[in-house]
Design a protein around this motif. Structure first.
Motif, PDB file in Angstrom:
ATOM      1  N   ILE A   1      -3.075  13.066  -0.693  1.00 25.51           N
ATOM      2  CA  ILE A   1      -3.643  11.846  -1.264  1.00 25.51           C
ATOM      3  C   ILE A   1      -4.034  10.928  -0.108  1.00 25.51           C
ATOM      4  CG2 ILE A   1      -3.144   9.771  -2.617  1.00 25.51           C
ATOM      5  CD1 ILE A   1      -1.159  11.468  -4.226  1.00 25.51           C
ATOM      6  N   GLY A   2      -5.249  10.419  -0.150  1.00 23.61           N
ATOM      7  CA  GLY A   2      -5.714   9.486   0.865  1.00 23.61           C
ATOM      8  C   GLY A   2      -5.743   8.072   0.326  1.00 23.61           C
ATOM      9  N   LEU A   3      -5.211   7.138   1.099  1.00 24.90           N
ATOM     10  CA  LEU A   3      -5.191   5.735   0.686  1.00 24.90           C
ATOM     11  C   LEU A   3      -6.242   4.938   1.456  1.00 24.90           C
ATOM     12  CD1 LEU A   3      -1.345   5.041   0.541  1.00 24.90           C
ATOM     13  CD2 LEU A   3      -2.838   5.914  -1.268  1.00 24.90           C
ATOM     14  N   LYS A   4      -6.660   3.825   0.876  1.00 19.64           N
ATOM     15  CA  LYS A   4      -7.630   2.955   1.537  1.00 19.64           C
ATOM     16  C   LYS A   4      -7.010   2.276   2.759  1.00 19.64           C
ATOM     17  CE  LYS A   4      -9.540   1.848  -3.034  1.00 19.64           C
ATOM     18  NZ  LYS A   4      -9.692   0.780  -4.056  1.00 19.64           N
ATOM     19  N   THR A   5      -5.798   1.804   2.599  1.00 20.14           N
ATOM     20  CA  THR A   5      -5.130   1.056   3.662  1.00 20.14           C
ATOM     21  C   THR A   5      -4.792   1.960   4.838  1.00 20.14           C
ATOM     22  OG1 THR A   5      -4.184  -0.474   2.043  1.00 20.14           O
ATOM     23  CG2 THR A   5      -3.153  -0.415   4.221  1.00 20.14           C
ATOM     24  N   ASN A   6      -5.274   1.616   6.012  1.00 20.58           N
ATOM     25  CA  ASN A   6      -4.999   2.341   7.253  1.00 20.58           C
ATOM     26  C   ASN A   6      -5.491   3.787   7.232  1.00 20.58           C
ATOM     27  OD1 ASN A   6      -3.658   0.008   8.108  1.00 20.58           O
ATOM     28  ND2 ASN A   6      -1.672   0.758   7.427  1.00 20.58           N
ATOM     29  N   ASP A   7      -6.345   4.133   6.241  1.00 15.01           N
ATOM     30  CA  ASP A   7      -6.795   5.529   6.096  1.00 15.01           C
ATOM     31  C   ASP A   7      -5.602   6.484   6.066  1.00 15.01           C
ATOM     32  OD1 ASP A   7      -9.543   4.889   6.109  1.00 15.01           O
ATOM     33  OD2 ASP A   7      -9.544   4.781   8.294  1.00 15.01           O
TER      34      ASP A   7
ATOM     35  N   PHE B  99       4.010  -1.146   4.420  1.00 14.63           N
ATOM     36  CA  PHE B  99       2.657  -1.407   4.904  1.00 14.63           C
ATOM     37  C   PHE B  99       1.856  -2.032   3.758  1.00 14.63           C
ATOM     38  CE2 PHE B  99       4.352   1.988   7.483  1.00 14.63           C
ATOM     39  CZ  PHE B  99       3.927   1.666   8.765  1.00 14.63           C
ATOM     40  N   CYS B 100       1.273  -3.187   4.031  1.00 12.40           N
ATOM     41  CA  CYS B 100       0.588  -3.947   2.982  1.00 12.40           C
ATOM     42  C   CYS B 100      -0.928  -3.805   3.072  1.00 12.40           C
ATOM     43  CB  CYS B 100       0.971  -5.424   3.077  1.00 12.40           C
ATOM     44  SG  CYS B 100       2.730  -5.729   2.788  1.00 12.40           S
ATOM     45  N   LYS B 101      -1.575  -4.071   1.947  1.00 18.30           N
ATOM     46  CA  LYS B 101      -3.030  -3.990   1.886  1.00 18.30           C
ATOM     47  C   LYS B 101      -3.690  -5.031   2.786  1.00 18.30           C
ATOM     48  CE  LYS B 101      -2.978  -2.484  -2.962  1.00 18.30           C
ATOM     49  NZ  LYS B 101      -3.392  -2.844  -4.340  1.00 18.30           N
ATOM     50  N   ASP B 102      -3.001  -6.131   3.033  1.00 17.77           N
ATOM     51  CA  ASP B 102      -3.591  -7.192   3.858  1.00 17.77           C
ATOM     52  C   ASP B 102      -3.409  -6.947   5.358  1.00 17.77           C
ATOM     53  OD1 ASP B 102      -0.928  -7.721   4.303  1.00 17.77           O
ATOM     54  OD2 ASP B 102      -0.898  -9.625   3.222  1.00 17.77           O
ATOM     55  N   GLY B 103      -2.867  -5.770   5.721  1.00 17.44           N
ATOM     56  CA  GLY B 103      -2.723  -5.417   7.121  1.00 17.44           C
ATOM     57  C   GLY B 103      -1.368  -5.713   7.725  1.00 17.44           C
ATOM     58  N   GLU B 104      -0.534  -6.450   7.018  1.00 18.39           N
ATOM     59  CA  GLU B 104       0.797  -6.769   7.520  1.00 18.39           C
ATOM     60  C   GLU B 104       1.742  -5.586   7.310  1.00 18.39           C
ATOM     61  OE1 GLU B 104       1.861  -9.394   9.124  1.00 18.39           O
ATOM     62  OE2 GLU B 104       0.040 -10.616   8.975  1.00 18.39           O
TER      63      GLU B 104
ATOM     64  N   ALA C  47       0.842  -1.202   0.000  1.00 18.27           N
ATOM     65  CA  ALA C  47       0.000   0.000   0.000  1.00 18.27           C
ATOM     66  C   ALA C  47       0.878   1.253   0.000  1.00 18.27           C
ATOM     67  CB  ALA C  47      -0.931   0.009   1.198  1.00 18.27           C
ATOM     68  N   TYR C  48       1.858   1.263   0.896  1.00 20.62           N
ATOM     69  CA  TYR C  48       2.798   2.385   0.934  1.00 20.62           C
ATOM     70  C   TYR C  48       4.049   1.977   1.689  1.00 20.62           C
ATOM     71  CZ  TYR C  48       0.495   3.176   5.512  1.00 20.62           C
ATOM     72  OH  TYR C  48      -0.032   3.037   6.765  1.00 20.62           O
ATOM     73  N   MET C  49       5.126   2.721   1.452  1.00 16.96           N
ATOM     74  CA  MET C  49       6.408   2.472   2.090  1.00 16.96           C
ATOM     75  C   MET C  49       6.928   3.785   2.656  1.00 16.96           C
ATOM     76  SD  MET C  49       8.275  -0.153  -0.594  1.00 16.96           S
ATOM     77  CE  MET C  49       7.804   0.512  -2.192  1.00 16.96           C
ATOM     78  N   ILE C  50       7.463   3.713   3.876  1.00 19.58           N
ATOM     79  CA  ILE C  50       7.976   4.907   4.538  1.00 19.58           C
ATOM     80  C   ILE C  50       9.447   4.709   4.870  1.00 19.58           C
ATOM     81  CG2 ILE C  50       7.781   6.438   6.529  1.00 19.58           C
ATOM     82  CD1 ILE C  50       4.860   5.760   6.732  1.00 19.58           C
ATOM     83  N   GLY C  51      10.290   5.614   4.382  1.00 20.54           N
ATOM     84  CA  GLY C  51      11.710   5.546   4.681  1.00 20.54           C
ATOM     85  C   GLY C  51      12.004   5.957   6.111  1.00 20.54           C
ATOM     86  N   GLN C  52      12.911   5.217   6.753  1.00 18.95           N
ATOM     87  CA  GLN C  52      13.284   5.487   8.135  1.00 18.95           C
ATOM     88  C   GLN C  52      14.761   5.867   8.197  1.00 18.95           C
ATOM     89  OE1 GLN C  52      10.776   5.347  10.172  1.00 18.95           O
ATOM     90  NE2 GLN C  52       9.314   4.013   9.143  1.00 18.95           N
TER      91      GLN C  52
ATOM     92  N   ASP D  88      -4.156   2.014  -4.627  1.00 18.29           N
ATOM     93  CA  ASP D  88      -4.778   2.072  -3.304  1.00 18.29           C
ATOM     94  C   ASP D  88      -5.371   3.451  -2.996  1.00 18.29           C
ATOM     95  OD1 ASP D  88      -5.246   0.354  -0.981  1.00 18.29           O
ATOM     96  OD2 ASP D  88      -4.033   1.793   0.143  1.00 18.29           O
ATOM     97  N   ILE D  89      -5.343   4.347  -3.984  1.00 21.67           N
ATOM     98  CA  ILE D  89      -5.833   5.714  -3.748  1.00 21.67           C
ATOM     99  C   ILE D  89      -7.346   5.711  -3.542  1.00 21.67           C
ATOM    100  CG2 ILE D  89      -6.206   7.970  -4.824  1.00 21.67           C
ATOM    101  CD1 ILE D  89      -3.481   7.743  -6.100  1.00 21.67           C
ATOM    102  N   LEU D  90      -7.773   6.423  -2.503  1.00 20.85           N
ATOM    103  CA  LEU D  90      -9.193   6.580  -2.207  1.00 20.85           C
ATOM    104  C   LEU D  90      -9.647   8.005  -2.480  1.00 20.85           C
ATOM    105  CD1 LEU D  90     -11.770   5.280  -1.010  1.00 20.85           C
ATOM    106  CD2 LEU D  90     -10.995   6.066   1.247  1.00 20.85           C
ATOM    107  N   THR D  91      -8.848   9.001  -2.084  1.00 19.85           N
ATOM    108  CA  THR D  91      -9.171  10.411  -2.310  1.00 19.85           C
ATOM    109  C   THR D  91      -7.935  11.155  -2.783  1.00 19.85           C
ATOM    110  OG1 THR D  91      -8.671  10.970   0.004  1.00 19.85           O
ATOM    111  CG2 THR D  91     -10.967  10.436  -0.526  1.00 19.85           C
TER     112      THR D  91
END
Length: 250
Positions: free
Chosen positions: A219-225, A168-173, A155-160, A207-210
Motif C-alpha cells: 500500500i502506498g501512502l501520499k504522506t512521505n511517499d 508521522f502526520c499529514k502536515d509533515g510533523e 498518516a501512519y505510525m511505526i512501532g519502535q 491517506d492511501i494513494l496506491t
C-alpha cells in the motif's frame, strides 16, 4: 510511584532495593517475591503496582509466563536478567526497558527515568480521554510541550523497540511517543480509518494513494511517499478491510 520486585534470588532483590532507596527515595516498594504466583494471584497487588521489576529465568517459569497471563496490564515492566538473548521477546511484550545483571547504576537510572516518563504520559492520556472534545486526539510531549494530534492528521505510525511509537502526520510533523503501537491501537479501536497492517505499522486509510495486490502486496501512502509491504499471512485480510473502507466512502 509504587514498585514491586520479582526475582528468585534474594541478593538480586536486595540490589534493586538499595538502588531505589539511594537514587529514588520517593519510590515506594510495595512488595517483593521469589516467584510469579504471589503477584499473579493478587489482583489488588497488580492494581497498586505502577512499575514491576521482573526477572526472566526462574526455577519453574519465566517472566514471560507472567506477562502472557495478564490480559490487560496497567503497570510498566522493567525486565532484569543476566542473559541478552531475550531482547526480541522483551520488545514483543512492550516492556519499558531491559536491564542486564550485574546491574549498572547508570543503566538502572535510565530505565527508571523511562518508566517515570511513560507513567506521566499515561496519566495525561487518561485525563484527555475524559474530555469528549479530545476523544479523537493523541497527546504527545515534544520539547517539553504537550501537543494534541488529531487522529485524522495521522498518516501512519511505526512501532519502535522499548514500547515507543513514531507518529508521522499529514502536515509533515513527526512525534516520538512513549507508548507501544498495541496501546495506541487499543485507544484508536473506534476510529475506522486507522488500520494496523503489520506487526509494527498502523496506517490511515484516508491517506492511501496506491494499492498493489500482486505478490505480497503493498500500500502506498501520499504522506512521505511511504510504502507498506504487507506480510503474506495478513495480505488478504488487510486488503479486504481496505477495499471495504474505500467502498464505504465512494
Amino acid at each position: 510511584m509504587n514498585v514491586y520486585l520479582i526475582d528468585d534470588e534474594q541478593a538480586n532483590r536486595e540490589v534493586l532495593q538499595i538502588l531505589i532507596q539511594k537514587y529514588y527515595p520517593e519510590i515506594k516498594i510495595i512488595g517483593e517475591s521469589d516467584n510469579l504466583n504471589t503477584f499473579l494471584e493478587s489482583r489488588e497487588l497488580q492494581q497498586k503496582t505502577d512499575l514491576l521489576f521482573l526477572d526472566i529465568l526462574m526455577p519453574d517459569s519465566t517472566g514471560f509466563d507472567l506477562l502472557n497471563q495478564l490480559d490487560k496490564r496497567t503497570f510498566e515492566v522493567i525486565l532484569v536478567t543476566g542473559f541478552e538473548q531475550f531482547a526480541i521477546q522483551a520488545f514483543e511484550h512492550s516492556v519499558i526497558d531491559y536491564v542486564l545483571k550485574p546491574i549498572d547504576k547508570d543503566r538502572f537510572c535510565s530505565a527508571i527515568e523511562k518508566a517515570k516518563k511513560r507513567l506521566s504520559e499515561n496519566k495525561l492520556i487518561e485525563s484527555i480521554k475524559n474530555q469528549s472534545d479530545n476523544r479523537h486526539k493523541i497527546a504527545v510531549i515534544k520539547n517539553k510541550k504537550t501537543h494534541y494530534i488529531a487522529c485524522s492528521n495521522v498518516a501512519y505510525m511505526i512501532g519502535q523497540s522499548g514500547g515507543y511509537t513514531t507518529i508521522f502526520c499529514k502536515d509533515g510533523e513527526s512525534y516520538l511517543l512513549s507508548r507501544s503501537l498495541s496501546n495506541l491501537e487499543t485507544d484508536c479501536s473506534d476510529i475506522s480509518y486507522l488500520l494496523r497492517v503489520s506487526q509494527s505499522i498502523i496506517i490511515n486509510l484516508q491517506d492511501i494513494l496506491t494499492c498493489d495486490q500482486g505478490g505480497s502486496g503493498y500500500i502506498g501512502l501520499k504522506t512521505n511517499d511511504f510504502e507498506v509491504f504487507l506480510p503474506r499471512r495478513k495480505k488478504r485480510d488487510v486488503l479486504q478491510q481496505v477495499e471495504g473502507y474505500l467502498k464505504s466512502k465512494a
